[in-house]
Design a protein around this motif. Structure first.
Motif, PDB file in Angstrom:
ATOM      1  N   CYS A 106     -30.162  28.542  14.697  1.00  0.00           N
ATOM      2  CA  CYS A 106     -30.501  26.916  15.400  1.00  0.00           C
ATOM      3  C   CYS A 106     -29.033  26.097  15.792  1.00  0.00           C
ATOM      4  N   GLY A 107     -29.579  24.927  16.123  1.00  0.00           N
ATOM      5  CA  GLY A 107     -28.066  23.610  15.814  1.00  0.00           C
ATOM      6  C   GLY A 107     -28.860  22.001  17.200  1.00  0.00           C
ATOM      7  N   ASP A 108     -28.365  21.417  17.467  1.00  0.00           N
ATOM      8  CA  ASP A 108     -28.225  20.187  17.786  1.00  0.00           C
ATOM      9  C   ASP A 108     -27.694  20.354  19.150  1.00  0.00           C
ATOM     10  N   ILE A 109     -27.807  19.521  20.588  1.00  0.00           N
ATOM     11  CA  ILE A 109     -26.945  20.001  21.453  1.00  0.00           C
ATOM     12  C   ILE A 109     -26.174  18.417  21.296  1.00  0.00           C
ATOM     13  N   GLY A 110     -25.051  19.233  21.776  1.00  0.00           N
ATOM     14  CA  GLY A 110     -23.909  18.327  21.540  1.00  0.00           C
ATOM     15  C   GLY A 110     -23.105  18.185  22.649  1.00  0.00           C
ATOM     16  N   ILE A 111     -21.286  17.110  22.278  1.00  0.00           N
ATOM     17  CA  ILE A 111     -20.797  17.739  23.185  1.00  0.00           C
ATOM     18  C   ILE A 111     -19.555  18.166  23.116  1.00  0.00           C
ATOM     19  N   THR A 112     -18.652  18.829  23.817  1.00  0.00           N
ATOM     20  CA  THR A 112     -17.639  19.335  24.004  1.00  0.00           C
ATOM     21  C   THR A 112     -16.478  19.065  25.031  1.00  0.00           C
ATOM     22  N   LYS A 113     -15.703  18.617  24.347  1.00  0.00           N
ATOM     23  CA  LYS A 113     -14.621  17.437  25.233  1.00  0.00           C
ATOM     24  C   LYS A 113     -13.330  18.521  25.508  1.00  0.00           C
ATOM     25  N   GLU A 114     -13.675  19.093  27.061  1.00  0.00           N
ATOM     26  CA  GLU A 114     -12.361  20.225  27.548  1.00  0.00           C
ATOM     27  C   GLU A 114     -11.691  19.244  28.796  1.00  0.00           C
ATOM     28  N   HIS A 115     -10.111  18.468  28.444  1.00  0.00           N
ATOM     29  CA  HIS A 115      -9.509  18.482  29.715  1.00  0.00           C
ATOM     30  C   HIS A 115     -10.254  17.297  30.633  1.00  0.00           C
ATOM     31  N   GLY A 116     -11.188  16.335  29.173  1.00  0.00           N
ATOM     32  CA  GLY A 116     -11.586  14.696  30.098  1.00  0.00           C
ATOM     33  C   GLY A 116     -13.259  15.558  30.802  1.00  0.00           C
ATOM     34  N   THR A 117     -13.336  16.152  30.556  1.00  0.00           N
ATOM     35  CA  THR A 117     -15.045  16.648  30.969  1.00  0.00           C
ATOM     36  C   THR A 117     -15.921  17.312  29.750  1.00  0.00           C
ATOM     37  N   ARG A 118     -17.051  16.762  30.111  1.00  0.00           N
ATOM     38  CA  ARG A 118     -17.871  16.128  28.171  1.00  0.00           C
ATOM     39  C   ARG A 118     -18.665  17.636  28.325  1.00  0.00           C
ATOM     40  N   TRP A 119     -19.089  18.588  28.128  1.00  0.00           N
ATOM     41  CA  TRP A 119     -19.874  19.538  28.969  1.00  0.00           C
ATOM     42  C   TRP A 119     -20.605  19.478  27.088  1.00  0.00           C
ATOM     43  N   LEU A 120     -22.565  20.187  27.589  1.00  0.00           N
ATOM     44  CA  LEU A 120     -23.325  20.516  26.695  1.00  0.00           C
ATOM     45  C   LEU A 120     -23.015  21.205  26.043  1.00  0.00           C
ATOM     46  N   SER A 121     -22.881  21.685  24.940  1.00  0.00           N
ATOM     47  CA  SER A 121     -23.015  23.017  23.751  1.00  0.00           C
ATOM     48  C   SER A 121     -23.855  22.271  22.101  1.00  0.00           C
ATOM     49  N   VAL A 122     -24.091  23.418  21.879  1.00  0.00           N
ATOM     50  CA  VAL A 122     -24.435  23.823  20.675  1.00  0.00           C
ATOM     51  C   VAL A 122     -24.208  23.682  20.031  1.00  0.00           C
ATOM     52  N   SER A 123     -24.426  22.896  18.878  1.00  0.00           N
ATOM     53  CA  SER A 123     -23.283  22.288  17.776  1.00  0.00           C
ATOM     54  C   SER A 123     -23.913  22.209  16.785  1.00  0.00           C
ATOM     55  N   LYS A 124     -23.505  23.173  15.088  1.00  0.00           N
ATOM     56  CA  LYS A 124     -24.028  22.084  13.908  1.00  0.00           C
ATOM     57  C   LYS A 124     -23.830  20.893  13.079  1.00  0.00           C
ATOM     58  N   ARG A 125     -22.317  20.025  13.487  1.00  0.00           N
ATOM     59  CA  ARG A 125     -22.345  18.999  12.832  1.00  0.00           C
ATOM     60  C   ARG A 125     -21.932  17.138  13.785  1.00  0.00           C
ATOM     61  N   GLY A 126     -23.235  17.818  15.526  1.00  0.00           N
ATOM     62  CA  GLY A 126     -23.153  16.875  15.989  1.00  0.00           C
ATOM     63  C   GLY A 126     -23.797  17.048  16.874  1.00  0.00           C
ATOM     64  N   GLU A 127     -24.144  15.425  17.645  1.00  0.00           N
ATOM     65  CA  GLU A 127     -25.985  15.844  18.419  1.00  0.00           C
ATOM     66  C   GLU A 127     -25.315  15.345  19.254  1.00  0.00           C
ATOM     67  N   PHE A 128     -26.021  15.190  20.214  1.00  0.00           N
ATOM     68  CA  PHE A 128     -26.022  13.627  21.513  1.00  0.00           C
ATOM     69  C   PHE A 128     -27.287  12.772  21.798  1.00  0.00           C
ATOM     70  N   PRO A 129     -27.191  11.784  21.628  1.00  0.00           N
ATOM     71  CA  PRO A 129     -28.424  10.952  20.945  1.00  0.00           C
ATOM     72  C   PRO A 129     -28.273  10.466  22.688  1.00  0.00           C
ATOM     73  N   PHE A 130     -29.974  10.666  22.756  1.00  0.00           N
ATOM     74  CA  PHE A 130     -29.928  10.118  24.307  1.00  0.00           C
ATOM     75  C   PHE A 130     -31.461   9.427  24.645  1.00  0.00           C
ATOM     76  N   VAL A 131     -32.219   8.622  26.001  1.00  0.00           N
ATOM     77  CA  VAL A 131     -33.541   8.229  26.088  1.00  0.00           C
ATOM     78  C   VAL A 131     -33.288   9.058  27.003  1.00  0.00           C
ATOM     79  N   PHE A 132     -34.848   8.888  27.492  1.00  0.00           N
ATOM     80  CA  PHE A 132     -35.551   9.545  28.695  1.00  0.00           C
ATOM     81  C   PHE A 132     -35.377   8.308  30.205  1.00  0.00           C
ATOM     82  N   ILE A 133     -35.330   8.678  31.036  1.00  0.00           N
ATOM     83  CA  ILE A 133     -35.753   7.172  32.144  1.00  0.00           C
ATOM     84  C   ILE A 133     -36.394   7.552  32.848  1.00  0.00           C
ATOM     85  N   LYS A 134     -37.672   7.108  33.071  1.00  0.00           N
ATOM     86  CA  LYS A 134     -38.207   7.982  34.558  1.00  0.00           C
ATOM     87  C   LYS A 134     -37.416   7.329  35.874  1.00  0.00           C
ATOM     88  N   ALA A 135     -37.689   8.894  36.366  1.00  0.00           N
ATOM     89  CA  ALA A 135     -36.344   8.219  37.584  1.00  0.00           C
ATOM     90  C   ALA A 135     -36.812   7.856  38.676  1.00  0.00           C
TER      91      ALA A 135
END
Length: 232
Positions: free
Chosen positions: A196-225
């Protein structure tokens, strides 16, 4: 008078103990997930998943291809610009949150979408498929070297061993605001071994990819489209 005084003291002690017990109890994972308007999240309704931290921490989510990937697999990424809300997603709960029930011999007998009689509210304990509206595949966790990226290679529904990488949950950060983390810890297969793990951000050449991380997470909110589109 002494008896009344003793009773009052006993009631105060009981009230104090009950308060301590309530504070010690873990967060209720059956609470409904809320959007930024305070409304309960609904399956099949489009939402933007946007960074809860404004200013320099990116915006919403969309799809990209890693330059280093030989497979050209589409991967979920976060926009670097905070005002870009990305592409809307929809959520589909598992009809059996705790895995395949006894008596069902084949995964083909498990419906891929919840029936009309099921509760149409997403809770923090709900196992979910997540997909972009314009894409057929659902989010799936796949390994690439030492990282586990969130790709779009999953097939919707059919909770069980063959789809265990396709299920996610939401967990609230703070009781005072509707801020959440994406949790990869599927509960649709009791016999499966999942790290198990939380979804965090892996930065690569300026791009922020979603990845599973044991140490970090991506705090977010939901906005109804629909609300965002009407305002813009």
């Amino acid at each position: 008078m002494k008896i009344q005084s003793i009773l009052v003291q006993l009631l105060m002690i009981i009230a104090f103990l009950l308060q301590l017990e309530a504070m010690a109890q873990p967060h209720n994972l059956c609470e409904a997930v809320l959007d930024t308007d305070g409304n309960e999240l609904q399956p099949g309704i489009p939402y933007y998943i946007v960074s809860a931290i404004r200013g320099g921490h990116g915006g919403g989510l969309s799809i990209g291809i890693r330059a280093r990937s030989s497979s050209r697999t589409p991967i979920v990424k976060q926009h670097s610009h905070g005002m870009n809300f990305g592409s809307p997603v929809i959520f589909s709960p598992s009809p059996y949150p705790s895995g395949k029930p006894a008596g069902i011999q084949s995964l083909r007998e498990v419906p891929s979408t919840p029936s009309s009689s099921q509760e149409m509210t997403i809770h923090e304990s709900t196992n979910l498929n997540i997909k972009f509206m314009e894409m057929p595949g659902v989010w799936q966790v796949n390994e690439s070297g030492r990282d586990r990226y969130v790709t779009l290679e999953g097939k919707p529904g059919q909770p069980g061993e063959s789809t265990v990488k396709n299920w996610f949950k939401f967990q609230r950060f703070d009781e005072s605001s509707p801020t959440y983390r994406i949790r990869y810890c599927p509960g649709v297969c009791h016999s499966c071994h999942v790290t198990c793990g939380d979804i965090g951000i892996t930065k690569e050449h300026g791009t922020r990819w979603l990845s599973v991380s044991k140490r970090g997470e991506f705090p977010f909110v939901f906005i109804k489209a629909s609300n965002y589109n009407e305002a813009n």
